[in-house]
Design a protein around this motif. Sequence first.
Motif, PDB file in Angstrom:
ATOM      1  N   UNK A 134       0.823  -1.196   0.000  1.00  0.00           N
ATOM      2  CA  UNK A 134       0.000   0.000   0.000  1.00  0.00           C
ATOM      3  C   UNK A 134       0.869   1.262   0.000  1.00  0.00           C
ATOM      4  N   UNK A 135       1.893   1.289   0.820  1.00  0.00           N
ATOM      5  CA  UNK A 135       2.784   2.446   0.897  1.00  0.00           C
ATOM      6  C   UNK A 135       3.542   2.608  -0.422  1.00  0.00           C
ATOM      7  N   UNK A 136       4.013   1.504  -1.018  1.00  0.00           N
ATOM      8  CA  UNK A 136       4.714   1.549  -2.300  1.00  0.00           C
ATOM      9  C   UNK A 136       3.795   2.068  -3.396  1.00  0.00           C
ATOM     10  N   UNK A 137       2.549   1.655  -3.393  1.00  0.00           N
ATOM     11  CA  UNK A 137       1.595   2.106  -4.400  1.00  0.00           C
ATOM     12  C   UNK A 137       1.315   3.603  -4.253  1.00  0.00           C
ATOM     13  N   UNK A 138       1.216   4.097  -3.025  1.00  0.00           N
ATOM     14  CA  UNK A 138       0.948   5.511  -2.791  1.00  0.00           C
ATOM     15  C   UNK A 138       2.134   6.359  -3.286  1.00  0.00           C
ATOM     16  N   UNK A 139       3.369   5.961  -2.918  1.00  0.00           N
ATOM     17  CA  UNK A 139       4.547   6.698  -3.390  1.00  0.00           C
ATOM     18  C   UNK A 139       4.672   6.657  -4.913  1.00  0.00           C
ATOM     19  N   UNK A 140       4.397   5.540  -5.515  1.00  0.00           N
ATOM     20  CA  UNK A 140       4.458   5.420  -6.976  1.00  0.00           C
ATOM     21  C   UNK A 140       3.426   6.321  -7.635  1.00  0.00           C
ATOM     22  N   UNK A 141       2.220   6.388  -7.080  1.00  0.00           N
ATOM     23  CA  UNK A 141       1.170   7.243  -7.617  1.00  0.00           C
ATOM     24  C   UNK A 141       1.564   8.723  -7.522  1.00  0.00           C
ATOM     25  N   UNK A 142       2.161   9.129  -6.399  1.00  0.00           N
ATOM     26  CA  UNK A 142       2.603  10.512  -6.225  1.00  0.00           C
ATOM     27  C   UNK A 142       3.686  10.852  -7.247  1.00  0.00           C
ATOM     28  N   UNK A 143       4.635   9.962  -7.444  1.00  0.00           N
ATOM     29  CA  UNK A 143       5.718  10.208  -8.409  1.00  0.00           C
ATOM     30  C   UNK A 143       5.168  10.290  -9.823  1.00  0.00           C
ATOM     31  N   UNK A 144       4.255   9.404 -10.196  1.00  0.00           N
ATOM     32  CA  UNK A 144       3.685   9.434 -11.542  1.00  0.00           C
ATOM     33  C   UNK A 144       2.879  10.705 -11.790  1.00  0.00           C
ATOM     34  N   UNK A 145       2.113  11.147 -10.797  1.00  0.00           N
ATOM     35  CA  UNK A 145       1.348  12.387 -10.940  1.00  0.00           C
ATOM     36  C   UNK A 145       2.308  13.581 -11.093  1.00  0.00           C
ATOM     37  N   UNK A 146       3.389  13.621 -10.312  1.00  0.00           N
ATOM     38  CA  UNK A 146       4.374  14.700 -10.416  1.00  0.00           C
ATOM     39  C   UNK A 146       5.045  14.718 -11.779  1.00  0.00           C
ATOM     40  N   UNK A 147       5.399  13.552 -12.302  1.00  0.00           N
ATOM     41  CA  UNK A 147       6.002  13.487 -13.632  1.00  0.00           C
ATOM     42  C   UNK A 147       5.035  13.939 -14.720  1.00  0.00           C
ATOM     43  N   UNK A 148       3.774  13.567 -14.572  1.00  0.00           N
ATOM     44  CA  UNK A 148       2.769  13.968 -15.553  1.00  0.00           C
ATOM     45  C   UNK A 148       2.600  15.493 -15.558  1.00  0.00           C
ATOM     46  N   UNK A 149       2.555  16.099 -14.391  1.00  0.00           N
ATOM     47  CA  UNK A 149       2.415  17.551 -14.290  1.00  0.00           C
ATOM     48  C   UNK A 149       3.652  18.237 -14.869  1.00  0.00           C
ATOM     49  N   UNK A 150       4.852  17.719 -14.556  1.00  0.00           N
ATOM     50  CA  UNK A 150       6.087  18.330 -15.049  1.00  0.00           C
ATOM     51  C   UNK A 150       6.204  18.225 -16.563  1.00  0.00           C
ATOM     52  N   UNK A 151       5.716  17.137 -17.134  1.00  0.00           N
ATOM     53  CA  UNK A 151       5.837  16.939 -18.577  1.00  0.00           C
ATOM     54  C   UNK A 151       4.833  17.771 -19.363  1.00  0.00           C
ATOM     55  N   UNK A 152       3.713  18.124 -18.778  1.00  0.00           N
ATOM     56  CA  UNK A 152       2.682  18.861 -19.514  1.00  0.00           C
ATOM     57  C   UNK A 152       2.810  20.376 -19.375  1.00  0.00           C
ATOM     58  N   UNK A 153       3.549  20.894 -18.394  1.00  0.00           N
ATOM     59  CA  UNK A 153       3.662  22.342 -18.222  1.00  0.00           C
ATOM     60  C   UNK A 153       4.763  22.897 -19.106  1.00  0.00           C
ATOM     61  N   UNK A 154       4.521  24.104 -19.638  1.00  0.00           N
ATOM     62  CA  UNK A 154       5.521  24.796 -20.431  1.00  0.00           C
ATOM     63  C   UNK A 154       6.607  25.349 -19.521  1.00  0.00           C
ATOM     64  N   UNK A 155       7.809  25.422 -20.069  1.00  0.00           N
ATOM     65  CA  UNK A 155       8.921  25.975 -19.318  1.00  0.00           C
ATOM     66  C   UNK A 155       8.880  27.492 -19.468  1.00  0.00           C
TER      67      UNK A 155
END
Length: 153
Positions: free
Chosen positions: A19-40
């Motif tokens: 459960x803890x591994x899944x939560x951390x993985x979900x947070x990292x994936x959401x952060x990567x998705x946000x970073x990849x979609x925002x303009x610099x």
Amino acid sequence: MEENLTHSNITFRFSDVMLITAIFSLIILIGLKIAATQDVTFGSELKSQTIPNVQPSSYGVVQLFITSKNTATGLINLDGYLVPVDFKFDTYPSDYGIEETAFTAVDITNLEIGQITDGNGNHIDDFTNFQDHKRINEALKNFIETNKLVEVR
């Protein structure tokens, strides 16, 4: 003293670790998705910094007076600024390795920069550097050799 085994330890359960591994993985994936979609975007202080205009300087001999066997004075045009120079030089015979190509070669041994002025005659602080001195020496040498102002004695 009684020894407890790992599988009977109530603080460590495989389902809790997953459960803890899944939560951390979900947070990292959401952060990567946000970073990849925002303009610099850069701040305003970075936009105001520009790359300087780094075109090469132009050098030209305006005046040249041979004052003695191995000294001379001249006036150099360096990007629109007038640079007075006093210099010493050595002469020696040279050729290009072919018969009848003999000429008098010149080496500038000592260069002194005078008070630099702009086109209107206003005095400017000395802004020349080592590269400017090398190129001024080369311009003087080429001018003397091209116009055959000196001969080996």
